[in-house]
Design an enzyme around this catalytic site. Structure first.
Site, short mmCIF file in Angstrom:
data_model
loop_
_atom_site.label_atom_id
_atom_site.label_comp_id
_atom_site.label_asym_id
_atom_site.label_seq_id
_atom_site.Cartn_x
_atom_site.Cartn_y
_atom_site.Cartn_z
N ASP A 293 36.08 -28.38 30.67
CA ASP A 293 36.78 -26.77 29.62
C ASP A 293 37.17 -27.47 28.42
OD1 ASP A 293 38.79 -24.89 29.04
OD2 ASP A 293 39.34 -24.83 31.18
N CYS B 132 30.64 -23.46 60.54
CA CYS B 132 30.41 -23.85 59.75
C CYS B 132 29.56 -25.33 60.55
CB CYS B 132 31.57 -24.07 59.03
SG CYS B 132 31.69 -25.33 57.78
N ASP C 159 34.98 -21.53 39.30
CA ASP C 159 35.80 -23.15 39.38
C ASP C 159 36.90 -22.73 39.86
OD1 ASP C 159 37.61 -24.21 37.46
OD2 ASP C 159 36.95 -21.76 36.84
N HIS D 98 35.84 -29.97 53.52
CA HIS D 98 35.69 -28.37 54.59
C HIS D 98 35.77 -26.83 53.45
CE1 HIS D 98 35.27 -25.25 57.32
NE2 HIS D 98 36.66 -24.97 56.90
N CYS E 160 29.40 -28.61 57.99
CA CYS E 160 30.27 -28.80 57.23
C CYS E 160 29.94 -30.26 57.85
CB CYS E 160 30.94 -29.06 55.99
SG CYS E 160 32.54 -29.00 57.13
N CYS F 291 33.11 -30.30 60.59
CA CYS F 291 33.45 -29.50 61.29
C CYS F 291 32.20 -29.68 62.84
CB CYS F 291 32.85 -28.38 61.29
SG CYS F 291 33.99 -26.91 60.35
#
Length: 382
Positions: A92, A314, A276, A345, A316, A319
């Site tokens: 940015d 989930c 984002d 997560h 991930c 999890c």
């Protein structure tokens, strides 16, 4: 694919699935980008980002300019080598951070002067040309033009002035930006006023065309700035779709600073490709998890004896290994691992949401995906 080529892989309604090529590899959209403001996504090892399905990481020009300084990052070989991350990155411009300095900042037609009160109080001057040199030296795959963002609410005259300044600076950024392995994205401004937004789009398109006609590179993508600055979501969506779809089809469309799951799902439906936000890591550090049933405050006593995953749907790394009870214990004890696990997560939750959105587009079933999300318990909580 050639560098900065965009391929539209599929379209379902206005929703798009695309592939974009950068010097550090290609990425697919719809896409959520974790924010690594200081060349780090807070609490997350760079190699872990790939496991969390992250494709692109965002860093911030203002903060890297202030610390450790552009010289250090450049000496390291660019921001990727500095932070040991080998995927595509975006910087940015730092414009939003500058304009948040409020009375410590003074803008004029040529540039912006500011005092870095959040660092050492030193005084600095940026022009669009100087900002381009800084971003070229930082070396991310995508650089954003220097623009002026204005908050909500604001008088239309003030919004019009900032929009005009932004496209004037866009022209100067376009002329100054020369690094061939780095894309430059122009930024649409205009507040909540559709006429100002569309004028901004037209001005940027003209700048792009004139640059190319004169042998320049023009822009390689589009940012949509000035939303998510305090306005209600429905106010943003009153104009976002028409703005997004007025941008050329052959370049990415990036809605800046948005990370609410329902907002992502709605914006993809309107034709936006990239997003984002600091939201997943910031809320994680505060003890909150995203889930398919809505937000979960792990400080709540109800999770003390809950030995199930954060989200049963989930997959991930958090999890599949840790329980709500354990993470609650970490959060209550102030252990840093609690915030790290919740940040991991939450990032995965958003990257996976966009992965599933892409699958729906490829199957020409985005409207069904959208309807299912909007009818889910989670949608009502975001």
């Amino acid at each position: 694919m050639s560098l900065f080529d965009l391929t539209i892989d599929a379209q379902s309604g206005h929703a798009r699935a695309t592939t974009y090529q950068t010097a550090h590899g290609s990425f697919t959209t719809p896409l959520f980008m974790p924010v690594g403001t200081h060349a780090t996504v807070k609490g997350i090892m760079p190699d872990m980002l790939k496991q969390l399905q992250s494709q692109v990481v965002l860093a911030n020009t203002y903060h890297l300019y202030m610390r450790p300084g552009v010289d250090v990052v450049e000496e390291a070989g660019g921001v990727q080598k500095f932070m040991h991350y080998d995927g595509p990155m975006l910087t940015d411009s730092g414009g939003f951070q500058l304009f948040s300095l409020d009375h410590m900042m003074k803008v004029d037609g040529d540039g912006v002067s500011f005092q870095a009160r959040d660092y050492d109080g030193s005084r600095h001057r940026w022009t669009p040309e100087a900002n381009m040199r800084i971003q070229e030296r930082l070396g991310a795959d995508i650089a954003m033009q220097l623009d002026q963002c204005i908050g909500y609410p604001a008088e239309k005259s003030a919004v019009a002035a900032s929009t005009k300044l932004s496209w004037e600076w866009a022209r100067r950024c376009c002329d100054a930006h020369v690094r061939p392995d780095q894309a430059l994205f122009g930024i649409v401004q205009g507040g909540m006023h559709l006429d100002l937004r569309l004028e901004s789009v037209n001005r940027l398109a003209t700048i792009d065309k004139e640059s190319r006609n004169q042998g320049g590179r023009g822009f390689q993508g589009w940012g949509i700035g000035g939303y998510s600055v305090g306005e209600p979501h429905d106010v943003m969506f009153a104009t976002l779709g028409q703005v997004a779809r007025s941008l050329p089809d052959h370049m990415p469309r990036y809605l800046m600073g948005v990370g609410n799951p329902t907002t992502l799902v709605r914006a993809v439906r309107e034709g936006v490709d990239m997003f984002d936000c600091v939201l997943p890591t910031r809320t994680g550090r505060m003890g909150t998890a995203f889930s398919s049933t809505g937000r979960m405050n792990l400080r709540n006593a109800r999770y003390t004896h809950d030995f199930t995953p954060l989200d049963h749907e989930c997959t991930c790394p958090v999890c599949t290994q840790f329980t709500r009870a354990y993470i609650r214990h970490l959060v209550k004890q102030g252990e840093m691992l609690g915030g790290i696990l919740l940040s991991m997560h939450n990032i995965y939750f958003l990257t996976d949401l966009m992965r599933r959105a892409r699958e729906a587009i490829l199957a020409d079933a985005y409207e069904e995906f959208y309807a299912a999300w909007m009818a889910s318990p989670a949608a009502k909580d975001y």
